[in-house]
Design a protein around this motif. Structure first.
Motif, PDB file in Angstrom:
ATOM      1  N   GLU A  55     -41.288  27.974  -2.208  1.00 47.19           N
ATOM      2  CA  GLU A  55     -42.389  28.911  -2.016  1.00 47.19           C
ATOM      3  C   GLU A  55     -42.034  30.316  -2.490  1.00 47.19           C
ATOM      4  N   THR A  56     -40.947  30.421  -3.241  1.00 48.00           N
ATOM      5  CA  THR A  56     -40.532  31.710  -3.777  1.00 48.00           C
ATOM      6  C   THR A  56     -39.813  31.495  -5.093  1.00 48.00           C
ATOM      7  N   ASN A  57     -39.800  32.516  -5.937  1.00 49.19           N
ATOM      8  CA  ASN A  57     -39.051  32.420  -7.194  1.00 49.19           C
ATOM      9  C   ASN A  57     -37.896  33.414  -7.206  1.00 49.19           C
ATOM     10  N   ASN A  58     -37.303  33.648  -6.016  1.00 49.79           N
ATOM     11  CA  ASN A  58     -36.145  34.544  -5.966  1.00 49.79           C
ATOM     12  C   ASN A  58     -34.845  33.740  -5.939  1.00 49.79           C
ATOM     13  N   CYS A  59     -33.751  34.405  -5.603  1.00 48.19           N
ATOM     14  CA  CYS A  59     -32.416  33.794  -5.656  1.00 48.19           C
ATOM     15  C   CYS A  59     -32.311  32.535  -4.799  1.00 48.19           C
ATOM     16  N   PHE A  60     -33.034  32.516  -3.702  1.00 49.09           N
ATOM     17  CA  PHE A  60     -33.041  31.377  -2.787  1.00 49.09           C
ATOM     18  C   PHE A  60     -33.308  30.071  -3.528  1.00 49.09           C
ATOM     19  N   SER A  61     -34.250  30.107  -4.471  1.00 50.30           N
ATOM     20  CA  SER A  61     -34.662  28.883  -5.159  1.00 50.30           C
ATOM     21  C   SER A  61     -33.578  28.314  -6.059  1.00 50.30           C
ATOM     22  N   ASP A  62     -32.694  29.163  -6.582  1.00 51.36           N
ATOM     23  CA  ASP A  62     -31.595  28.636  -7.395  1.00 51.36           C
ATOM     24  C   ASP A  62     -30.602  27.864  -6.528  1.00 51.36           C
ATOM     25  N   GLY A  63     -30.380  28.329  -5.294  1.00 51.64           N
ATOM     26  CA  GLY A  63     -29.533  27.576  -4.376  1.00 51.64           C
ATOM     27  C   GLY A  63     -30.135  26.223  -4.061  1.00 51.64           C
ATOM     28  N   VAL A  64     -31.457  26.210  -3.849  1.00 50.58           N
ATOM     29  CA  VAL A  64     -32.175  24.962  -3.582  1.00 50.58           C
ATOM     30  C   VAL A  64     -32.078  24.028  -4.783  1.00 50.58           C
TER      31      VAL A  64
END
Length: 368
Positions: A206-215
């Motif tokens: 639900e976001t395109n920030n750094c979090f999504s690369d970890g996911v």
């Protein structure tokens, strides 16, 4: 201080009744006779080409913390093979020549006759391989199972190793990446899931920030294998689901940012200056990178439940990604999906050449 009792499992037999030249001793065969009560422990020992022999220096009557090695250099006992040690334990790697019943014939042992043996272990021979040999073995394993290391780290709860690898994808370390790794590892373990890259496991971010690369790294769900779905909701959250729609949604708590800032107060000022205000001097970026690294790995130590909420969900799952026919744009002469063209008779024009609006995903989200 607590003391320990050690019982011999066997004894050494060889021609050396007193210490001699270590290298000369290693050339001669020795026989290790295992006590009858431990015979069962020898089951399949013939599968081990090399063994680690742990023994007791029974003729060493005192210990030293420093001493001279054969070259004459002074060293601490922990940096030498001296028998005069705080605990009179010796360890040597030997080659197993033969064994029968309760007797092992070995070479490479530098223990004297009647030395008590206190343990035997099958040696990890990968340590003997050259770097190129190890790389070849590692490459072969990854070719047959590309996610084996990720899967093993998830099972072991080793988020630090996952974060190290995720940093190679992301380009730097930061708390957002660390939180993505934590959330994804938790979801994968909770669902008992793994990605085969064939759309049977889906991550909905639900976001395109750094979090999504970890996911993306931990789950193996990516835009390229059509298993990563982006919903432009601006929330640090994602859902991991199987194709039946039964999934788990993990969302950062609204106070999680403050918790991280409280744990690493130095980071806030550099984040404000470099990221928010975009002051990108080499010195500031270097300081920011250093502090971000500390904060990223430090974030892994914050209890999961203090950063995230977890809920079971029934997700809406799209059909498998279609395979689109390719055509050639009549203007730029480049191959393009037919679904991304306008058609005029037998001629096709791609959206870029035809000036037609198309979706763009960038740092601000999806827009046209």
């Amino acid at each position: 201080m607590k003391s320990f009792e050690i019982k011999p499992v066997g004894y050494v037999s060889n021609e050396f009744n007193d210490p001699a030249d270590r290298h000369g001793m290693k050339q001669k065969p020795s026989t290790i006779t295992i006590n009858d009560e431990y015979r069962e422990a020898l089951l399949n020992i013939g599968d081990c080409e090399y063994l680690d022999i742990v023994f007791w220096f029974h003729k060493s009557d005192n210990s030293r913390l420093t001493g001279k090695i054969p070259s004459g250099a002074e060293r601490g006992v922990f940096a030498s093979r001296s028998p005069k040690r705080p605990n009179l334990i010796g360890v040597t790697t030997v080659k197993l020549l033969e064994y029968s019943e309760n007797k092992l014939v070995v070479t490479g042992l530098d223990a004297i006759n009647n030395t008590p043996v206190i343990d035997i272990k099958c040696c990890d021979t990968s340590l003997f391989a050259s770097e190129s040999e190890l790389n070849a073995v590692h490459s072969s394993i990854l070719r047959s199972d590309p996610r084996i290391e990720i899967r093993n780290n998830i099972a072991a709860g080793n988020t630090e190793s996952l974060l190290v690898k995720a940093g190679q994808l992301h380009g730097h370390f930061c708390p957002g990446l660390a939180m993505g790794v934590m959330a994804a590892a938790f979801a994968m373990k909770e669902l008992g899931a793994d990605s085969d890259g064939m759309e049977n496991l889906l991550a909905i971010t639900e976001t395109n920030n750094c979090f999504s690369d970890g996911v993306q790294f931990v789950t193996g769900c990516s835009f390229g294998n059509n298993s990563l779905i982006f919903r432009d909701l601006g929330k640090t959250a994602f859902t991991l689901t199987r194709r039946d729609g039964n999934g788990i949604r993990i969302c950062s708590r609204h106070e999680s940012g403050e918790r991280v800032h409280e744990a690493f107060p130095e980071f806030r000022k550099f984040y404000q200056s470099v990221v928010i205000e975009q002051n990108r001097s080499a010195e500031l970026v270097s300081q920011y990178t250093r502090v971000a690294l500390q904060r990223a790995f430090g974030t892994l130590t914050i209890p999961f439940e203090k950063l995230f909420t977890v809920s079971r969900v029934k997700a809406e799952i799209p059909a498998y990604a279609p395979i689109h026919e390719s055509v050639v744009c009549g203007i730029c002469n480049e191959s393009v999906m037919k679904s991304r063209t306008t058609q005029n008779g037998d001629s096709f024009t791609c959206f870029a050449c035809g000036g037609k609006e198309y979706g763009i995903l960038d740092g601000s989200g999806i827009h046209f």
